[in-house]
Design an enzyme around this catalytic site. Structure first.
Site, short mmCIF file in Angstrom:
data_model
loop_
_atom_site.label_atom_id
_atom_site.label_comp_id
_atom_site.label_asym_id
_atom_site.label_seq_id
_atom_site.Cartn_x
_atom_site.Cartn_y
_atom_site.Cartn_z
N TYR A 33 0.83 -1.20 0.00
CA TYR A 33 0.00 0.00 0.00
C TYR A 33 0.86 1.25 0.00
CZ TYR A 33 0.70 1.06 5.03
OH TYR A 33 1.23 1.40 6.25
N ARG A 52 8.34 3.84 -4.55
CA ARG A 52 8.31 2.85 -3.46
C ARG A 52 7.25 1.78 -3.72
NH1 ARG A 52 7.56 5.00 2.49
NH2 ARG A 52 5.45 5.33 1.70
N ARG A 101 -8.92 -20.35 -0.76
CA ARG A 101 -7.82 -20.02 0.15
C ARG A 101 -6.72 -21.05 -0.02
NH1 ARG A 101 -5.97 -21.29 5.44
NH2 ARG A 101 -4.91 -19.50 6.41
N LYS A 148 6.37 -2.05 1.99
CA LYS A 148 5.20 -1.44 2.63
C LYS A 148 3.99 -2.36 2.45
CE LYS A 148 3.14 3.16 3.25
NZ LYS A 148 3.24 3.18 4.70
N GLU A 180 11.56 2.68 14.55
CA GLU A 180 10.79 3.78 13.99
C GLU A 180 9.52 3.96 14.79
OE1 GLU A 180 9.60 2.80 9.91
OE2 GLU A 180 9.65 0.69 10.42
N LEU A 205 10.82 1.17 7.43
CA LEU A 205 10.26 1.61 6.14
C LEU A 205 11.06 2.83 5.66
CD1 LEU A 205 7.89 1.09 4.13
CD2 LEU A 205 6.85 3.11 5.14
N1 PDD Z 1 2.79 5.09 7.23
N2 PDD Z 1 7.39 3.90 8.98
C1 PDD Z 1 6.25 3.20 8.98
C2 PDD Z 1 6.20 1.91 9.71
C3 PDD Z 1 5.12 3.70 8.30
O1 PDD Z 1 3.98 3.01 8.29
C4 PDD Z 1 5.20 4.96 7.65
C5 PDD Z 1 4.05 5.55 6.88
C6 PDD Z 1 6.43 5.65 7.68
C7 PDD Z 1 6.62 6.98 6.99
O2 PDD Z 1 6.64 6.83 5.61
P1 PDD Z 1 6.17 8.01 4.63
O3 PDD Z 1 6.96 9.20 5.01
O4 PDD Z 1 6.48 7.51 3.29
O5 PDD Z 1 4.69 8.21 4.87
C8 PDD Z 1 7.51 5.09 8.35
C9 PDD Z 1 1.61 5.57 6.53
C10 PDD Z 1 1.45 7.05 6.60
C11 PDD Z 1 0.41 4.79 7.01
O6 PDD Z 1 0.57 3.62 7.23
O7 PDD Z 1 -0.68 5.37 7.15
#
Ligand code: PDD
Length: 285
Positions: A33, A52, A101, A148, A180, A205
């Site tokens: 996603y 990405r 499944r 992601k 993170e 990420l």
């Molecule tokens: N999440 N680390 C994790 C685990 C994340 O899920 C996200 C983003 C980031 C920051 O990535 P970016 O700057 O590309 O948004 C770092 C999104 C916003 C979400 O899951 O809603």
């Protein structure tokens, strides 16, 4: 009023968009996603999010059913059809549905592509003024956090625990070091104004907002150290903050109930937020 969402080539009212119970995104979180911010009806950091998405889907062998240009057009159409001015676009690409499944899958499945808009105030966010509180939390995720994927149960559980503890979010800890945030990248600023954040690897990420922020920090001649840091070092920091597409930059004012610095949003965090937003708006497409 119902949103218009995108599902596999069609623009549909949200209640009319249906996905099979056999979709592997639903059964196995076999899906990737992206969340892209929208300001002034335009996409923020679009190229980074597209790159990405392409990388995540390639790592898992999920086929991209549309080109980058087509994706841009879909996002623009959704912004227009929903009158979106500020907020975000959520995109999910699943491996698709093989009618049953089964853990294993064929390489021929047609993927499922879904996009929808979310209208939200991003600039005038109260969290910018107050900062957020986070708690440290065990990072129990898998070892490919650079992809992601929608396997977000550990993040949901961690955020739930944070809310129960009166905090907004978590900083995840592995082997004593901060990886993170729950859905964001994590930074501290040391007493001598060094900006510290964990280096890119499979452990985190690769945030698109992080990439833009680091480029801006370099232009500002800030001293940057991409290195591991412990939660104890974070407790002692002058400032702490997070970055993501949904928050841009939010100051962290307490970790595990210990105030960070003055206990107020940090100067550098707020400066980086302002510069990021200004630049992102200029570059929005
Ligand atoms: N999440 N680390 C994790 C685990 C994340 O899920 C996200 C983003 C980031 C920051 O990535 P970016 O700057 O590309 O948004 C770092 C999104 C916003 C979400 O899951 O809603």
């Amino acid at each position: 009023m119902e949103r218009i969402v995108y599902l596999n080539g069609e623009y549909l009212a949200e209640s009319a968009a249906k996905i099979s119970v056999f979709d592997r995104g639903f059964l196995f979180a076999d899906a990737v996603y992206e969340v892209t911010a929208v300001l002034d009806g335009k996409l923020i950091d679009h190229e980074g999010h597209l790159a990405r998405l392409e990388r995540s889907s390639k790592e898992l062998g999920i086929k991209m059913p549309v080109t980058g240009d087509e994706l841009m057009d879909i996002q623009r159409q959704l912004i227009e059809k929903n009158g979106l001015v500020e907020g975000g676009i959520y995109l999910q690409l699943t491996r698709g549905d093989e009618g049953d499944r089964d853990f294993s899958y064929s390489d021929e499945i047609a993927p499922t592509l879904v996009l929808f808009t979310q209208s939200r105030s991003l600039i005038e966010s109260p969290k910018t003024q107050t900062g957020i509180k986070v708690i440290s939390f065990d990072d129990i995720r898998w070892r490919r956090r650079d992809i992601k994927t929608t396997s977000l149960l550990p993040a949901c559980m961690a955020k739930h625990a944070a809310h129960a503890a009166g905090a907004e979010d978590v900083w995840l800890i592995e082997d004593g070091f901060v990886t993170e945030g729950g859905s964001s990248n994590a930074y501290i600023v040391t007493d001598d104004n060094v900006l510290v954040t964990r280096p890119l690897s499979n452990d985190i990420l690769h945030g698109i907002t992080r990439a833009s922020l680091m480029a801006l920090a370099k232009e500002m001649n800030l001293t940057i150290e991409e290195r591991l840091f412990t939660i104890d070092e974070a407790y002692q920091a002058k400032e702490a903050f997070i970055s993501s597409a949904t928050t841009f930059v939010w100051p962290v004012v307490a970790i595990d109930d210990k105030p960070i610095g003055s206990g107020k949003p940090g100067e550098l965090a707020l400066k980086l937020r302002d510069i990021y937003i200004k630049t992102a708006r200029e570059l929005a497409v």
